[in-house]
Write a protein that holds these residues in place. Structure first.
Motif, PDB file in Angstrom:
ATOM      1  N   VAL A 278      11.329  -5.735   1.248  1.00 34.03           N
ATOM      2  CA  VAL A 278      11.479  -4.155   1.387  1.00 34.03           C
ATOM      3  C   VAL A 278      10.869  -3.890  -0.110  1.00 34.03           C
ATOM      4  CG1 VAL A 278      12.719  -2.139   1.585  1.00 34.03           C
ATOM      5  CG2 VAL A 278      12.781  -4.071   3.323  1.00 34.03           C
ATOM      6  N   ALA A 279      11.756  -4.722  -1.146  1.00 34.53           N
ATOM      7  CA  ALA A 279      11.475  -4.203  -2.594  1.00 34.53           C
ATOM      8  C   ALA A 279       9.946  -4.423  -3.091  1.00 34.53           C
ATOM      9  CB  ALA A 279      12.424  -5.043  -3.287  1.00 34.53           C
ATOM     10  N   SER A 280       9.513  -5.354  -2.405  1.00 38.16           N
ATOM     11  CA  SER A 280       8.063  -5.585  -2.841  1.00 38.16           C
ATOM     12  C   SER A 280       7.168  -4.443  -2.199  1.00 38.16           C
ATOM     13  CB  SER A 280       7.414  -6.903  -2.527  1.00 38.16           C
ATOM     14  OG  SER A 280       7.374  -7.110  -0.990  1.00 38.16           O
ATOM     15  N   HIS A 281       7.269  -3.994  -1.042  1.00 42.88           N
ATOM     16  CA  HIS A 281       6.794  -2.979  -0.118  1.00 42.88           C
ATOM     17  C   HIS A 281       7.000  -1.485  -0.780  1.00 42.88           C
ATOM     18  CE1 HIS A 281       5.546  -0.806   3.617  1.00 42.88           C
ATOM     19  NE2 HIS A 281       6.242   0.204   2.910  1.00 42.88           N
TER      20      HIS A 281
ATOM     21  N   ARG B  79       7.794  -7.023 -11.728  1.00 42.79           N
ATOM     22  CA  ARG B  79       9.083  -6.440 -12.481  1.00 42.79           C
ATOM     23  C   ARG B  79       9.568  -5.320 -11.706  1.00 42.79           C
ATOM     24  NH1 ARG B  79       5.440  -7.150 -16.763  1.00 42.79           N
ATOM     25  NH2 ARG B  79       4.817  -5.084 -16.782  1.00 42.79           N
ATOM     26  N   VAL B  80       8.731  -4.432 -10.969  1.00 44.69           N
ATOM     27  CA  VAL B  80       9.601  -3.472 -10.279  1.00 44.69           C
ATOM     28  C   VAL B  80       9.883  -3.954  -8.921  1.00 44.69           C
ATOM     29  CG1 VAL B  80       9.118  -1.162  -9.011  1.00 44.69           C
ATOM     30  CG2 VAL B  80       7.880  -1.746 -10.918  1.00 44.69           C
ATOM     31  N   THR B  81       9.662  -4.753  -8.334  1.00 47.91           N
ATOM     32  CA  THR B  81      10.217  -5.640  -7.253  1.00 47.91           C
ATOM     33  C   THR B  81      11.322  -6.185  -7.662  1.00 47.91           C
ATOM     34  OG1 THR B  81       8.212  -6.092  -6.242  1.00 47.91           O
ATOM     35  CG2 THR B  81       9.843  -7.346  -5.415  1.00 47.91           C
ATOM     36  N   ALA B  82      11.360  -7.045  -8.861  1.00 51.82           N
ATOM     37  CA  ALA B  82      12.831  -7.833  -9.087  1.00 51.82           C
ATOM     38  C   ALA B  82      13.807  -6.603  -9.420  1.00 51.82           C
ATOM     39  CB  ALA B  82      12.372  -8.475 -10.282  1.00 51.82           C
ATOM     40  N   ALA B  83      13.464  -5.354 -10.249  1.00 49.11           N
ATOM     41  CA  ALA B  83      14.325  -4.613 -10.322  1.00 49.11           C
ATOM     42  C   ALA B  83      15.132  -4.003  -9.165  1.00 49.11           C
ATOM     43  CB  ALA B  83      13.808  -3.565 -11.462  1.00 49.11           C
ATOM     44  N   LEU B  84      14.178  -3.598  -8.182  1.00 47.71           N
ATOM     45  CA  LEU B  84      14.565  -3.044  -6.942  1.00 47.71           C
ATOM     46  C   LEU B  84      15.372  -4.131  -6.394  1.00 47.71           C
ATOM     47  CD1 LEU B  84      11.646  -1.337  -5.496  1.00 47.71           C
ATOM     48  CD2 LEU B  84      13.848  -0.051  -6.188  1.00 47.71           C
TER      49      LEU B  84
ATOM     50  N   VAL C 105      13.394  -1.552  11.231  1.00 50.50           N
ATOM     51  CA  VAL C 105      11.863  -1.548  10.518  1.00 50.50           C
ATOM     52  C   VAL C 105      11.647  -0.229  10.152  1.00 50.50           C
ATOM     53  CG1 VAL C 105       9.444  -1.746  11.027  1.00 50.50           C
ATOM     54  CG2 VAL C 105      11.154  -3.633  11.566  1.00 50.50           C
ATOM     55  N   GLY C 106      11.285   0.499   9.322  1.00 48.88           N
ATOM     56  CA  GLY C 106      11.088   1.626   9.037  1.00 48.88           C
ATOM     57  C   GLY C 106      11.920   2.400   8.058  1.00 48.88           C
ATOM     58  N   GLU C 107      13.222   1.626   8.075  1.00 47.34           N
ATOM     59  CA  GLU C 107      14.403   2.212   7.169  1.00 47.34           C
ATOM     60  C   GLU C 107      14.862   1.442   6.080  1.00 47.34           C
ATOM     61  OE1 GLU C 107      17.606   2.932   9.939  1.00 47.34           O
ATOM     62  OE2 GLU C 107      16.175   4.349  11.380  1.00 47.34           O
ATOM     63  N   GLY C 108      13.871   0.661   5.683  1.00 44.64           N
ATOM     64  CA  GLY C 108      14.216  -0.259   4.694  1.00 44.64           C
ATOM     65  C   GLY C 108      14.551   0.448   2.890  1.00 44.64           C
ATOM     66  N   GLY C 109      13.625   1.659   2.868  1.00 48.05           N
ATOM     67  CA  GLY C 109      13.578   2.237   1.609  1.00 48.05           C
ATOM     68  C   GLY C 109      12.739   3.513   1.544  1.00 48.05           C
ATOM     69  N   ALA C 110      12.498   3.920   0.317  1.00 48.47           N
ATOM     70  CA  ALA C 110      11.398   5.061   0.463  1.00 48.47           C
ATOM     71  C   ALA C 110      11.089   5.371  -1.129  1.00 48.47           C
ATOM     72  CB  ALA C 110      12.104   6.242   0.884  1.00 48.47           C
ATOM     73  N   LEU C 111       9.950   6.015  -1.345  1.00 48.16           N
ATOM     74  CA  LEU C 111       9.630   6.506  -2.554  1.00 48.16           C
ATOM     75  C   LEU C 111       9.722   7.894  -2.470  1.00 48.16           C
ATOM     76  CD1 LEU C 111       8.253   6.277  -5.497  1.00 48.16           C
ATOM     77  CD2 LEU C 111       6.183   6.574  -4.250  1.00 48.16           C
ATOM     78  N   HIS C 112      10.599   8.543  -3.238  1.00 50.55           N
ATOM     79  CA  HIS C 112      10.836  10.117  -3.278  1.00 50.55           C
ATOM     80  C   HIS C 112       9.650  10.978  -4.268  1.00 50.55           C
ATOM     81  CE1 HIS C 112      14.871   9.063  -1.531  1.00 50.55           C
ATOM     82  NE2 HIS C 112      14.507   9.448  -0.667  1.00 50.55           N
ATOM     83  N   LEU C 113       8.720  11.430  -3.670  1.00 54.91           N
ATOM     84  CA  LEU C 113       7.817  12.214  -4.633  1.00 54.91           C
ATOM     85  C   LEU C 113       8.254  13.509  -4.935  1.00 54.91           C
ATOM     86  CD1 LEU C 113       4.506  11.363  -2.584  1.00 54.91           C
ATOM     87  CD2 LEU C 113       5.309  10.119  -4.611  1.00 54.91           C
ATOM     88  N   VAL C 114       7.902  13.964  -5.865  1.00 52.13           N
ATOM     89  CA  VAL C 114       7.932  15.420  -6.532  1.00 52.13           C
ATOM     90  C   VAL C 114       7.195  16.044  -5.464  1.00 52.13           C
ATOM     91  CG1 VAL C 114       8.009  17.014  -8.256  1.00 52.13           C
ATOM     92  CG2 VAL C 114       8.553  14.873  -8.716  1.00 52.13           C
ATOM     93  N   PRO C 115       7.363  17.066  -4.686  1.00 49.19           N
ATOM     94  CA  PRO C 115       6.557  17.998  -3.920  1.00 49.19           C
ATOM     95  C   PRO C 115       5.263  18.630  -4.738  1.00 49.19           C
ATOM     96  CG  PRO C 115       8.599  18.352  -3.339  1.00 49.19           C
ATOM     97  CD  PRO C 115       8.770  17.582  -4.628  1.00 49.19           C
TER      98      PRO C 115
ATOM     99  N   VAL D 217      12.822   5.620  -6.367  1.00 50.84           N
ATOM    100  CA  VAL D 217      12.266   4.748  -5.310  1.00 50.84           C
ATOM    101  C   VAL D 217      13.631   3.745  -5.125  1.00 50.84           C
ATOM    102  CG1 VAL D 217      11.335   2.848  -7.057  1.00 50.84           C
ATOM    103  CG2 VAL D 217      10.479   2.910  -4.677  1.00 50.84           C
ATOM    104  N   TYR D 218      13.844   3.520  -3.864  1.00 51.88           N
ATOM    105  CA  TYR D 218      15.116   2.761  -3.529  1.00 51.88           C
ATOM    106  C   TYR D 218      14.772   1.818  -2.480  1.00 51.88           C
ATOM    107  CZ  TYR D 218      16.103   5.416   0.775  1.00 51.88           C
ATOM    108  OH  TYR D 218      16.162   6.001   2.012  1.00 51.88           O
ATOM    109  N   ILE D 219      15.774   0.853  -2.152  1.00 52.67           N
ATOM    110  CA  ILE D 219      15.812  -0.013  -1.007  1.00 52.67           C
ATOM    111  C   ILE D 219      17.207   0.161  -0.592  1.00 52.67           C
ATOM    112  CG2 ILE D 219      14.088  -1.467  -1.378  1.00 52.67           C
ATOM    113  CD1 ILE D 219      15.962  -3.623  -2.148  1.00 52.67           C
TER     114      ILE D 219
END
Length: 186
Positions: free
Chosen positions: A8-11, A160-165, A38-48, A29-31
């Protein structure tokens, strides 16, 4: 399907790295901790933001396909093709959202909107094609492979982003940007 925290972090890292690459603002971005569904592992919240779907659709779909591309990159796998296993599995929500964007773009093209000429590659030559006026699956595959190429070029940043997540569970845009800048200072 039980999702692992690293998967999920790498996704989600794929989505975040592509957002940074495209200079698209995001909040975080969170996990999640509960990875049973499936489909509820995390998300990226964009600025609209508002953009013209015909001109911005490729970037948007590339960013949505980046999740699966990021997971495959982290697993050391080539992008391959989009399959029912992918589409009905962890990238289901991303795929459906991408199809909505493509449908909107196709409707605008069919309505007479001007569009980039390179999109002609995805418009069938025969006017009564049984596949409709736009080959959405081919376009999704094109965007998926483009996402993989971009992430492969930024493999260390993605790692690095995957590991930090995996460690923190959530990163702000500023924290993600700091991980990008780490490569420049070393």
């Amino acid at each position: 399907m039980k999702l692992t925290r690293k998967y999920v972090a790498s996704h989600e890292a794929g989505h975040a790295v592509l957002a940074v690459h495209q200079r698209v603002a995001f909040i975080d971005v969170y996990i999640g901790d509960d990875l049973e569904v499936v489909g509820e592992g995390g998300a990226l919240h964009l600025v609209p933001a508002s953009f013209g779907m015909v001109w911005g659709c490729e970037d948007e779909v590339v960013r949505k396909m980046a999740g699966e591309a990021g997971a495959r990159l982290a697993a050391g796998r080539k992008p391959g093709n989009l399959t029912f296993t992918n589409i009905l599995g962890p990238m289901h929500g991303d795929y459906l959202s991408a199809l909505d964007d493509i449908k909107s773009m196709g409707n605008r093209i069919n309505g007479g909107c001007i569009y980039p000429s390179w999109l002609n590659e995805f418009i069938p030559e025969e006017p009564d094609s049984p596949y409709g006026n736009f080959r959405a699956d081919d376009f999704c595959l094109h965007c998926y492979k483009k996402a993989y190429e971009i992430l492969a070029e930024q493999r260390k940043f993605h790692s690095r982003v995957t590991a930090a997540l995996v460690k923190n569970g959530r990163l702000t845009e500023v924290e993600v940007m700091e991980l990008k800048d780490k490569r420049r200072t070393k």
